[in-house]
Design an enzyme around this catalytic site. Sequence first.
Site, PDB file in Angstrom:
ATOM      1  N   ASP A  30     -11.284  -5.331  -6.676  1.00 46.33           N
ATOM      2  CA  ASP A  30     -10.675  -5.402  -5.340  1.00 46.33           C
ATOM      3  C   ASP A  30     -11.391  -6.536  -4.606  1.00 46.33           C
ATOM      4  OD1 ASP A  30      -9.192  -2.980  -3.409  1.00 46.33           O
ATOM      5  OD2 ASP A  30     -10.156  -4.682  -2.425  1.00 46.33           O
ATOM      6  N   THR A 121       4.389  -1.123  -3.835  1.00 41.20           N
ATOM      7  CA  THR A 121       5.795  -1.077  -3.415  1.00 41.20           C
ATOM      8  C   THR A 121       6.189  -2.417  -2.824  1.00 41.20           C
ATOM      9  OG1 THR A 121       5.572   1.252  -2.974  1.00 41.20           O
ATOM     10  CG2 THR A 121       7.442   0.146  -1.953  1.00 41.20           C
ATOM     11  N   ASN A 227      12.077   6.284  -1.148  1.00 41.96           N
ATOM     12  CA  ASN A 227      11.305   6.568   0.065  1.00 41.96           C
ATOM     13  C   ASN A 227      12.194   6.579   1.304  1.00 41.96           C
ATOM     14  OD1 ASN A 227       8.942   6.972  -1.220  1.00 41.96           O
ATOM     15  ND2 ASN A 227       7.832   5.249  -0.339  1.00 41.96           N
ATOM     16  N   GLY A 276       5.015   9.759   8.962  1.00 39.78           N
ATOM     17  CA  GLY A 276       4.032   8.698   9.170  1.00 39.78           C
ATOM     18  C   GLY A 276       3.449   8.301   7.836  1.00 39.78           C
ATOM     19  N   CYS A 279       3.448   4.668   3.768  1.00 36.83           N
ATOM     20  CA  CYS A 279       4.558   4.405   2.843  1.00 36.83           C
ATOM     21  C   CYS A 279       5.911   4.492   3.532  1.00 36.83           C
ATOM     22  CB  CYS A 279       4.477   5.376   1.678  1.00 36.83           C
ATOM     23  SG  CYS A 279       2.918   5.239   0.794  1.00 36.83           S
TER      24      CYS A 279
HETATM   25  C1  UGA Z   1       5.546   9.095   0.057  1.00 38.22           C
HETATM   26  C2  UGA Z   1       6.538   9.643  -0.972  1.00 38.22           C
HETATM   27  O1  UGA Z   1       6.751  11.033  -0.763  1.00 38.22           O
HETATM   28  C3  UGA Z   1       6.024   9.421  -2.395  1.00 38.22           C
HETATM   29  O2  UGA Z   1       7.009   9.847  -3.345  1.00 38.22           O
HETATM   30  C4  UGA Z   1       5.736   7.932  -2.585  1.00 38.22           C
HETATM   31  O3  UGA Z   1       5.232   7.653  -3.881  1.00 38.22           O
HETATM   32  C5  UGA Z   1       4.716   7.471  -1.547  1.00 38.22           C
HETATM   33  O4  UGA Z   1       5.260   7.726  -0.232  1.00 38.22           O
HETATM   34  C6  UGA Z   1       4.467   6.013  -1.723  1.00 38.22           C
HETATM   35  O5  UGA Z   1       5.378   5.210  -1.507  1.00 38.22           O
HETATM   36  O6  UGA Z   1       3.392   5.625  -2.199  1.00 38.22           O
HETATM   37  P1  UGA Z   1       3.266  10.005   1.121  1.00 38.22           P
HETATM   38  O7  UGA Z   1       3.295   8.785   1.969  1.00 38.22           O
HETATM   39  O8  UGA Z   1       2.003  10.390   0.451  1.00 38.22           O
HETATM   40  O9  UGA Z   1       4.359   9.868  -0.057  1.00 38.22           O
HETATM   41  O10 UGA Z   1       3.696  11.202   2.033  1.00 38.22           O
HETATM   42  P2  UGA Z   1       4.923  12.234   2.140  1.00 38.22           P
HETATM   43  O11 UGA Z   1       4.547  13.506   1.532  1.00 38.22           O
HETATM   44  O12 UGA Z   1       6.182  11.584   1.700  1.00 38.22           O
HETATM   45  O13 UGA Z   1       4.975  12.423   3.724  1.00 38.22           O
HETATM   46  C7  UGA Z   1       5.301  11.322   4.577  1.00 38.22           C
HETATM   47  C8  UGA Z   1       5.369  11.774   5.998  1.00 38.22           C
HETATM   48  O14 UGA Z   1       6.516  12.586   6.220  1.00 38.22           O
HETATM   49  C9  UGA Z   1       4.183  12.598   6.485  1.00 38.22           C
HETATM   50  O15 UGA Z   1       3.819  12.157   7.772  1.00 38.22           O
HETATM   51  C10 UGA Z   1       4.708  14.015   6.530  1.00 38.22           C
HETATM   52  O16 UGA Z   1       4.052  14.805   7.493  1.00 38.22           O
HETATM   53  C11 UGA Z   1       6.147  13.762   6.925  1.00 38.22           C
HETATM   54  N1  UGA Z   1       7.082  14.835   6.509  1.00 38.22           N
HETATM   55  C12 UGA Z   1       7.255  15.127   5.205  1.00 38.22           C
HETATM   56  C13 UGA Z   1       7.791  15.526   7.479  1.00 38.22           C
HETATM   57  O17 UGA Z   1       7.642  15.256   8.700  1.00 38.22           O
HETATM   58  N2  UGA Z   1       8.668  16.486   7.107  1.00 38.22           N
HETATM   59  C14 UGA Z   1       8.875  16.804   5.800  1.00 38.22           C
HETATM   60  O18 UGA Z   1       9.714  17.687   5.522  1.00 38.22           O
HETATM   61  C15 UGA Z   1       8.149  16.110   4.829  1.00 38.22           C
END
Ligand code: UGA
Length: 460
Positions: A30, A121, A227, A276, A279
């Site tokens: 890195d 990504t 996403n 948030g 991603c």
């Molecule tokens: C997301 C995707 O879910 C992954 O599949 C992907 O690989 C990743 O981005 C990436 O591009 O690297 P992540 O950012 O870890 O994963 O988080 P999520 O679980 O998707 O949650 C994202 C946001 O949505 C969080 O703030 C969470 O609180 C919110 N969220 C999630 C909600 O407000 N409601 C829901 O029902 C689900």
Amino acid sequence: MKISVIGAGYVGLVTGGCLAALGHKIWCTDNDTHKLDVLESGQLPIYEPGLDAVILKAQAEGRFIVTKDPVEAITAAEAIMICVGTPPGPNGEADLSAIENVAYTIARHAQSSKLVIEKSTVPARTGQELKRALAVYGKKRGLAFRVASNPEFLREGTALLDFMHPDRIVVGVEDDETERQLREMYRPLLEQRFDCPVHPSGCPSLPPPHWMVTTISGGELIKHASNSFLALKISYANMVAELAEKLGADIDQVMRAVGMDPRIGNKFLNPGLGFGGFCLPKDVQAFIHLAGQLGVDFSMLKEAEKINKRCISRFIDKIRQALWILKGKRIAVLGLAFKPETDDIRFSTSLDLALRLAEEGAHIQAYDPEAMTKARVAAPQLNFSDSAYEAVRDAEAVIIATEWKEFRDLDWTRVRDLMARPLVLDGRNCLPAADMVSLGFDYYSVAGSHSQPAAAVEVA
Ligand code: UGA
């Protein structure tokens, strides 16, 4: 296989650690040498459940080499995974300068032709640019690089599980040799032959992943489309929540019933403070930007962004309805990470909420089980407590901003007794409403059966 991973962030460390657990030898580098120092000292620069043990084990077995010398990483490996950040620029376009830098470094220093894999990504067409950049420098030195897109679908907090038991492995390739190499890399997952670090006593009977071969642009598109669809689902739930709140309907019940239709599915329909993290928000922006450049109308995604932005404002209105004046009020904010099981506060709606309340003059007492170190640096204007109980002491309201299990498991009787006034505003609908009310709390959630502070209903 000998694989180097360039970028020691969430994606690079999980990918490198898990590939090492599958038996490959990894070189990790890195340009942030601090991260590498931390890794060399046997620690991790991020929190991801289970990852420290996986990387420590691989380091001890000599299968995870940390190096500050990118040339060492490049020359040692037959395949190079690019896992660097692609942050959003001011107009939402993904900033790909780190990818370009890596391409030039590889092309200048490689001693032989290599497979270069996009793991970060990136918008569709990046792979073609990457190929061009590698070719320009490689050609002079008689080297021909192959490029592949291999998007990750790792969720922070459950990234090890997602890596070891993916639904699908997408490879965007242009020739058979590249597909063969990637298949070799993932063979233990495809054949389910590995010691799973998530389930040490053996994996439950999970189906093997789908192996999906596509073009490089196809791979890039699949990631952004996935996403963005998740973001749409969340915003849809939040939009219906706005209406449910006005109708007095219970959004959790509504979405549970909606999600029972297998065509819709019950995941990612939880309303609250919106999506948030590093991603979803940036990928939606980059996807909109790419579509705009190509003359395709993506206003549907722009709406999803607008709905998402409204979530915090609507929640602040609710807090104001409950507390009237925010200025000078002591408010405990529980949760700062963008979601549970991570210390990541990038584009965290929970942290945004705390900051906006502080801007309005509230005295914020914040606590998060894992994100405190990062939050103290990013938001010095907040006050921090070392425990949830300390944060709620003398508070006039407790806000659940991130749905950590630790908060569900609190001794809520003790919390009530510590507070100046028993008021809880649950931004993630994660506490049992009836239990909270029977403990004597004024409890308000997002469009739940207990969503409206009484005064607000009368005013409306
Ligand atoms: C997301 C995707 O879910 C992954 O599949 C992907 O690989 C990743 O981005 C990436 O591009 O690297 P992540 O950012 O870890 O994963 O988080 P999520 O679980 O998707 O949650 C994202 C946001 O949505 C969080 O703030 C969470 O609180 C919110 N969220 C999630 C909600 O407000 N409601 C829901 O029902 C689900």
